[in-house]
Scaffold this motif. Structure first.
Motif, PDB file in Angstrom:
ATOM      1  N   CYS A 124     -21.729 -15.692  26.903  1.00 22.39           N
ATOM      2  CA  CYS A 124     -22.963 -16.202  26.280  1.00 22.39           C
ATOM      3  C   CYS A 124     -23.281 -15.421  25.009  1.00 22.39           C
ATOM      4  O   CYS A 124     -23.580 -16.001  23.957  1.00 22.39           O
ATOM      5  N   LYS A 125     -23.216 -14.099  25.109  1.00 16.15           N
ATOM      6  CA  LYS A 125     -23.545 -13.295  23.933  1.00 16.15           C
ATOM      7  C   LYS A 125     -22.560 -13.531  22.800  1.00 16.15           C
ATOM      8  O   LYS A 125     -22.942 -13.544  21.615  1.00 16.15           O
ATOM      9  N   ALA A 126     -21.290 -13.730  23.141  1.00 22.57           N
ATOM     10  CA  ALA A 126     -20.262 -13.894  22.116  1.00 22.57           C
ATOM     11  C   ALA A 126     -20.503 -15.114  21.243  1.00 22.57           C
ATOM     12  O   ALA A 126     -20.133 -15.114  20.061  1.00 22.57           O
ATOM     13  N   VAL A 127     -21.099 -16.167  21.807  1.00 18.17           N
ATOM     14  CA  VAL A 127     -21.299 -17.399  21.028  1.00 18.17           C
ATOM     15  C   VAL A 127     -22.733 -17.558  20.538  1.00 18.17           C
ATOM     16  O   VAL A 127     -23.028 -18.477  19.771  1.00 18.17           O
ATOM     17  N   HIS A 128     -23.638 -16.695  20.968  1.00 20.57           N
ATOM     18  CA  HIS A 128     -25.044 -16.832  20.568  1.00 20.57           C
ATOM     19  C   HIS A 128     -25.225 -16.307  19.148  1.00 20.57           C
ATOM     20  O   HIS A 128     -25.018 -15.128  18.880  1.00 20.57           O
ATOM     21  N   ASP A 129     -25.602 -17.184  18.223  1.00 19.54           N
ATOM     22  CA  ASP A 129     -25.754 -16.744  16.838  1.00 19.54           C
ATOM     23  C   ASP A 129     -27.048 -17.223  16.189  1.00 19.54           C
ATOM     24  O   ASP A 129     -27.194 -17.170  14.969  1.00 19.54           O
ATOM     25  N   ARG A 130     -28.002 -17.678  16.999  1.00 21.56           N
ATOM     26  CA  ARG A 130     -29.301 -18.053  16.444  1.00 21.56           C
ATOM     27  C   ARG A 130     -30.169 -16.798  16.367  1.00 21.56           C
ATOM     28  O   ARG A 130     -30.653 -16.302  17.391  1.00 21.56           O
ATOM     29  N   ARG A 131     -30.380 -16.286  15.185  1.00 19.36           N
ATOM     30  CA  ARG A 131     -31.034 -14.991  15.019  1.00 19.36           C
ATOM     31  C   ARG A 131     -32.538 -15.014  15.255  1.00 19.36           C
ATOM     32  O   ARG A 131     -33.153 -13.959  15.430  1.00 19.36           O
ATOM     33  N   ASP A 132     -33.130 -16.196  15.247  1.00 22.07           N
ATOM     34  CA  ASP A 132     -34.565 -16.267  15.537  1.00 22.07           C
ATOM     35  C   ASP A 132     -34.824 -16.523  17.015  1.00 22.07           C
ATOM     36  O   ASP A 132     -35.944 -16.870  17.408  1.00 22.07           O
ATOM     37  N   GLN A 133     -33.822 -16.343  17.839  1.00 19.79           N
ATOM     38  CA  GLN A 133     -33.937 -16.571  19.283  1.00 19.79           C
ATOM     39  C   GLN A 133     -33.394 -15.357  20.027  1.00 19.79           C
ATOM     40  O   GLN A 133     -32.268 -14.920  19.781  1.00 19.79           O
ATOM     41  N   ALA A 134     -34.213 -14.797  20.933  1.00 19.42           N
ATOM     42  CA  ALA A 134     -33.758 -13.680  21.762  1.00 19.42           C
ATOM     43  C   ALA A 134     -32.894 -14.207  22.903  1.00 19.42           C
ATOM     44  O   ALA A 134     -33.111 -15.315  23.400  1.00 19.42           O
ATOM     45  N   LEU A 135     -31.926 -13.411  23.320  1.00 15.20           N
ATOM     46  CA  LEU A 135     -31.072 -13.747  24.456  1.00 15.20           C
ATOM     47  C   LEU A 135     -31.225 -12.642  25.498  1.00 15.20           C
ATOM     48  O   LEU A 135     -31.021 -11.460  25.201  1.00 15.20           O
ATOM     49  N   PHE A 136     -31.601 -13.036  26.719  1.00 16.72           N
ATOM     50  CA  PHE A 136     -31.810 -12.086  27.806  1.00 16.72           C
ATOM     51  C   PHE A 136     -30.626 -12.120  28.768  1.00 16.72           C
ATOM     52  O   PHE A 136     -30.142 -13.189  29.141  1.00 16.72           O
ATOM     53  N   GLY A 137     -30.196 -10.939  29.206  1.00 20.17           N
ATOM     54  CA  GLY A 137     -29.226 -10.828  30.282  1.00 20.17           C
ATOM     55  C   GLY A 137     -29.923 -10.796  31.631  1.00 20.17           C
ATOM     56  O   GLY A 137     -31.136 -10.583  31.708  1.00 20.17           O
TER      57      GLY A 137
END
Length: 369
Positions: A165-178
């Motif tokens: 998930c982290k490897a493909v997440h590239d929207r910088r205005d969106q936080a990604l939680f583990g």
């Protein structure tokens, strides 16, 4: 962090759609709406963050429709912060109609029986397309009574999915939680925590609890995980909404939590009060002309009596469920606000003990067990 009292924390969650003081309860809008409540009513109730469900929104109306509408905020009319879960809980709850593999999960739609596949990459991109402020990694949430080996395999697969998930997440205005998994097993939780933190996320959730274990087991696991998460990152407990549970997880260092409980209770004629849950279907409320909760600013309390609300509930009037939903969400929002005040004052533990004792004492005029 604004303040601490024991392990309890008061902070500020910053998002592109505004800041939210924590601890905060997040109402659940599974299909893009919190049942019975408009965005304006949610704002009046003190809601800071509203949740959406990627599984359901992906199936209906579809991420393309939401994108064309300008994103989830524009589509729903809610201009505050939003969080979308990944569908991991549906992987758990719909176990009879899904198939897990290293690649992802294949499932049958609850709507029309069509077959779909969720991979970490697809779920991440779907959440980017939806446009919530906070996205969650794809995980599996095993039942509490699953054997050790199942939890171990599931947790390690969740860690590998999280890295994808982290490897493909590239929207910088969106936080990604583990998400930390591992069931009730301390060694698996410790391994999951280490692997998730090493991957590195904008915030961390504690998943796989409130799925059948006892409250004591839940708190023991949480107490071993939450304080070990990065101090500067938000901590999210997935799936708790009863007042005592909310106060207990705050005491262990949780900042954010969600649950369908307040609106579900409302649809069944129940209201949260400082002295316990009350069942308005009980005959004693037919002539009770007091408000649900003295001092509560919500429309249900400021404009109507228990007797009238009980009448609406008995007659099955939609207004009754809506007003009770508004009250219950307001109640939890006010509880979190009070908790924050006492964290800042440094006396959270003693205040919490008093509130739990008061709530657990029940109300003389009819308490739901």
């Amino acid at each position: 962090m604004a303040a601490v009292s024991g392990e309890a924390r008061a902070g500020v969650l910053k998002t592109p759609h505004g800041e939210v003081e924590t601890p905060t309860f997040m109402p659940v809008g599974t299909r893009g709406s919190v049942r019975g409540l408009s965005p304006a009513e949610l704002r009046a109730a003190g809601a800071g963050v509203v949740l959406g469900n990627t599984y359901h929104l992906y199936l209906r109306p579809g991420t393309g429709v939401i994108r064309e509408a300008g994103g989830l905020h524009a589509f729903t009319g809610w201009d505050g912060p939003m969080l979308t879960d990944s569908g991991g809980y549906q992987v758990f709850s719909l176990s009879r109609i899904r198939r897990l593999s290293e690649e992802g999960v294949e499932f049958t739609s609850v709507y029309d029986g069509s077959v779909h596949s969720f991979t970490p990459e697809l779920v991440t991109k779907a959440q980017e397309e939806i446009g919530a402020d906070i996205a969650m990694v794809l995980d599996e949430c095993p039942p509490a009574d699953a054997p050790y080996d199942y939890h171990a395999d599931s947790m390690r697969r969740t860690a590998r999915w999280a890295a994808r998930c982290k490897a493909v997440h590239d929207r910088r205005d969106q936080a990604l939680f583990g998400i930390v998994q591992g069931g009730l097993f301390a060694d698996l939780r410790a391994e999951s925590l280490r692997r998730t933190v090493e991957t590195g996320f904008d915030g961390y959730a504690i998943g796989g609890l409130s799925v059948g274990e006892s409250r004591e087991e839940m708190l023991e696991v949480l107490g071993g995980v939450a304080p070990e998460l990065p101090e500067e990152k938000p901590r999210y407990f997935m799936g708790i909404g009863d007042p005592i549970g909310v106060l207990q997880v705050i005491a262990l260092g949780v900042d954010m939590f969600d649950c369908v409980l307040p609106t579900r209770l409302a649809r069944h004629g129940a209201a949260l009060t400082s002295r316990g849950k009350i069942n308005l279907k009980n005959a004693r409320y037919r002539t009770d002309f007091e408000p649900l909760e003295e001092g509560c600013p919500c429309e249900a309390c400021s404009g109507y009596s228990r007797a009238y609300l009980a009448h609406l509930v008995r007659e099955g009037e939609l207004l009754g469920a809506r007003l009770l939903s508004l009250h219950n969400v307001t109640f939890l929002g006010r509880l979190c606000s009070e908790a924050r005040q006492h964290i800042v004052c440094g006396d959270y533990e003693s205040w919490m003990s008093h509130r739990i004792e008061l709530y657990a004492s029940g109300e003389a005029r009819g308490v739901l067990e």
